[in-house]
Structures are given as structure tokens and as C-alpha cells.
Scaffold this motif. Structure first.
Motif, short mmCIF file in Angstrom:
data_model
loop_
_atom_site.label_atom_id
_atom_site.label_comp_id
_atom_site.label_asym_id
_atom_site.label_seq_id
_atom_site.Cartn_x
_atom_site.Cartn_y
_atom_site.Cartn_z
N ARG A 27 -13.33 -3.03 -14.32
CA ARG A 27 -13.65 -3.78 -13.10
C ARG A 27 -14.73 -4.83 -13.35
O ARG A 27 -14.76 -5.86 -12.71
CB ARG A 27 -14.09 -2.82 -12.00
N GLY A 28 -15.64 -4.55 -14.30
CA GLY A 28 -16.66 -5.53 -14.62
C GLY A 28 -16.07 -6.81 -15.16
O GLY A 28 -16.50 -7.92 -14.79
N ARG A 29 -15.08 -6.68 -16.02
CA ARG A 29 -14.41 -7.86 -16.57
C ARG A 29 -13.68 -8.62 -15.46
O ARG A 29 -13.72 -9.85 -15.39
CB ARG A 29 -13.43 -7.47 -17.66
N CYS A 30 -13.01 -7.87 -14.60
CA CYS A 30 -12.30 -8.49 -13.48
C CYS A 30 -13.28 -9.22 -12.57
O CYS A 30 -13.02 -10.36 -12.14
CB CYS A 30 -11.55 -7.40 -12.71
N ALA A 31 -14.42 -8.59 -12.29
CA ALA A 31 -15.41 -9.20 -11.41
C ALA A 31 -15.99 -10.47 -12.01
O ALA A 31 -16.19 -11.48 -11.30
CB ALA A 31 -16.53 -8.20 -11.12
N ARG A 32 -16.25 -10.46 -13.32
CA ARG A 32 -16.79 -11.67 -13.96
C ARG A 32 -15.76 -12.79 -13.95
O ARG A 32 -16.10 -13.96 -13.75
CB ARG A 32 -17.25 -11.34 -15.39
N GLU A 33 -14.50 -12.46 -14.18
CA GLU A 33 -13.44 -13.48 -14.15
C GLU A 33 -13.37 -14.13 -12.77
O GLU A 33 -13.37 -15.36 -12.65
CB GLU A 33 -12.10 -12.83 -14.50
N TRP A 34 -13.33 -13.29 -11.74
CA TRP A 34 -13.22 -13.80 -10.37
C TRP A 34 -14.44 -14.62 -9.99
O TRP A 34 -14.33 -15.69 -9.39
CB TRP A 34 -13.02 -12.64 -9.41
N VAL A 62 -6.89 -6.64 -10.95
CA VAL A 62 -6.05 -7.82 -11.15
C VAL A 62 -6.67 -9.06 -10.51
O VAL A 62 -7.27 -8.99 -9.44
CB VAL A 62 -4.63 -7.58 -10.60
N VAL A 63 -6.52 -10.19 -11.21
CA VAL A 63 -6.88 -11.50 -10.68
C VAL A 63 -5.64 -12.37 -10.74
O VAL A 63 -4.95 -12.44 -11.77
CB VAL A 63 -8.01 -12.16 -11.51
N VAL A 64 -5.35 -13.04 -9.61
CA VAL A 64 -4.25 -14.00 -9.55
C VAL A 64 -4.86 -15.38 -9.43
O VAL A 64 -5.76 -15.61 -8.62
CB VAL A 64 -3.31 -13.71 -8.36
N MET A 65 -4.38 -16.29 -10.27
CA MET A 65 -4.95 -17.63 -10.32
C MET A 65 -3.84 -18.66 -10.50
O MET A 65 -2.70 -18.31 -10.86
CB MET A 65 -5.95 -17.73 -11.48
N SER A 66 -4.17 -19.92 -10.25
CA SER A 66 -3.19 -20.98 -10.50
C SER A 66 -2.97 -21.12 -12.00
O SER A 66 -3.82 -20.73 -12.81
CB SER A 66 -3.67 -22.29 -9.90
N ARG A 67 -1.86 -21.67 -12.37
CA ARG A 67 -1.54 -21.85 -13.79
C ARG A 67 -1.91 -23.26 -14.24
O ARG A 67 -1.53 -24.25 -13.61
CB ARG A 67 -0.06 -21.60 -14.05
#
Length: 278
Positions: A27-34, A62-67
């Protein structure tokens, strides 16, 4: 930085979106990405993917982002235009987050103290099975490190900067006009010298098609303190990569045979240069 686990996530590509699923417990990695994506969308729109959705509580966060469409710079022959564009993007990235926001941003993982801890943990084990060339370079690197300024736990006397956390040129995409950036799971507060060393010393910057380091670094107006720190950080990260590549050769090989020996030569070359010269 590479001391983190190799496989931290999976990526699913759609025509216009990307879904990044992190391993359970990440979750830490996910939080930093977001956090990075939302900060950059606000302060440097267009530089990175646009954040679309996040689920921190899923078994696999999970993080969803534009491509972003473009060619990764890793493995490409970088002409003067691409090299200059890379430098421009990295410079903009470092200053994208306003100072008042950056002041409250946690340090990125595997910054100086984390890297030093990795070296202390892994060096004895890696050294015990190293060949002569690698062992000599490793001993020289460890000897330099013991008397370097980096062992001082005090905060470096250089301005803070936003750090994306991974110097792999595969994360920098050329779209025909500019370079844009992906992968922020290890992002946070850092400094320019450390982040530049992350790029120049990453194995992806030389093992296939070498980055013109002098031309790239020529795009940055560093202070004398930053230039000195850049030399120190390049040596440190070259030593880290020597450890990583030796470990790599003992397990699942990810680079061509002989890469560790070539890295030993790179480290030895950096050690004989006067600090502050690039």
C-alpha cells in the motif's frame, strides 16, 4: 532505487488507460504512486499520466491512470534533441512540486540512508563470492565510502527536490516532441544530485546504448555543493549497482554476461576522478 524487490507490481495496458496492480502489502508503494500523479497533474500537467482511480484497500492495491504513448529511452541511441529533452524534463520534474508542499513530503525510499543500509547488509555476502576484478573494485568502493561525507547522517546542505525514485530510462518516454515520465512508486522528497546520479549510474543508462552523461549533466546548473554531492552519489550508486549485479549473476540473470565486471570498471573510474568533476 534498485535495492527494492525486483517485481513489485503488474501493469495492464488498455488503449487509453493503464492499470497498475501492486503486490499484497504494498500500500505504501500504491500511495506514493497516487500522490505523485496527483501532485504532478496539479503542478506539471502533461508530464506524467493523469490519475484516474485508486483502491488502497484491495488485496492488490491498484492505481488507474491515463496511458502515455511514446518510446522508452532505454536502449535507444539518444541524439542531442532527445538528450536535451530528457534533461529539460528531469529539471522540470525536480522543481514541479512547490517548496511549501515539498517541505511536507516524506523522503523517498532508498534515499541516501536506505542505500547505505543496503550496502552494509549486502556487501559482506556479495564480497565473499566475488571474482578478483569485482572484489578489488568493491574493496576500493567500500574504503572510499568509509571516509566519505555520505556516512554523515546529517541532511545534505543542498536544496530539496522532488524525486521520482527510479533512474531507469525505460521510465522516460519520448513522444516525438518531449520526454514524459512514468513510475512513481518510490517517489518523495530528495535532492537534485542524488536523483541525477540515479539516472547516470543506473545499469539501463549504459549496458545497452550508453547515455551521453556529459551532455545530459550539462543541462543542469548545479551549485558547487551539488556538484560535489553528485560525484559522491555517483560513486555510492555505482557501488550499489556492483552489489546488485553480482547478486543478479548468482540468481536470475537480467543483464548480459560480464555486466558485473564492466560495472567494476565503471566504479573504479569514478573513484579516481576528483570530486566535483563530471
Amino acid at each position: 532505487m534498485a535495492p527494492a524487490p525486483w517485481n513489485t507490481h503488474t501493469v495492464e495496458f488498455g488503449p487509453d488507460i493503464v492499470t497498475k496492480r501492486f503486490r499484497p502489502g504494498a500500500r505504501g508503494r500504491c500511495a506514493r504512486e497516487w500522490r505523485a500523479l496527483t501532485l504532478l497533474a496539479t503542478h506539471a500537467p502533461g508530464m506524467a499520466p493523469e490519475p484516474l482511480a485508486v483502491d488502497f484497500e484491495a488485496t492488490e492495491p491498484v492505481v488507474v491512470m491515463s496511458r502515455l504513448h511514446g518510446e522508452p529511452l532505454r536502449g535507444q541511441v539518444l541524439d542531442t534533441v532527445r538528450t536535451a529533452s530528457l534533461a529539460e524534463t528531469v529539471a522540470e520534474l525536480h522543481t514541479a512540486v512547490p517548496a511549501d508542499v515539498l517541505a511536507h513530503l516524506p523522503p523517498r525510499p532508498e534515499q541516501q540512508q536506505g542505500v547505505l543500509a543496503f550496502v552494509r547488509t549486502w556487501a559482506p555476502w556479495v564480497r565473499s563470492g566475488a571474482g578478483d576484478r569485482v572484489a578489488r573494485a568493491m574493496d576500493a568502493g567500500l574504503s572510499w565510502l568509509a571516509r566519505s561525507t555520505l556516512e554523515n547522517a546529517a541532511r545534505p546542505r543542498v536544496p530539496p527536490a522532488f524525486g521520482p525514485g527510479d533512474g531507469n530510462l525505460a521510465n522516460y518516454l519520448w513522444d516525438g516532441t518531449r520526454v514524459r515520465v512514468v513510475d512513481f512508486e518510490d517517489s518523495g522528497s530528495s535532492d537534485r544530485a542524488f536523483e541525477l546520479a540515479e539516472i547516470t549510474e543506473h545499469v539501463g543508462s549504459w549496458v545497452e546504448t550508453p547515455l551521453d552523461v556529459a551532455a545530459f549533466l550539462g543541462g543542469f546548473d548545479l551549485t558547487p555543493a551539488e556538484s560535489f554531492r553528485l560525484s559522491e552519489c555517483r560513486r555510492l550508486l555505482a557501488l550499489v549497482w556492483l552489489l546488485l549485479l553480482c547478486r543478479d549473476e548468482r540468481s536470475e540473470r537480467r543483464n548480459p554476461p560480464g555486466t558485473a565486471d564492466r560495472q567494476a570498471e565503471r566504479l573504479s573510474d569514478l573513484l579516481v576522478r576528483p570530486s566535483g568533476t563530471e
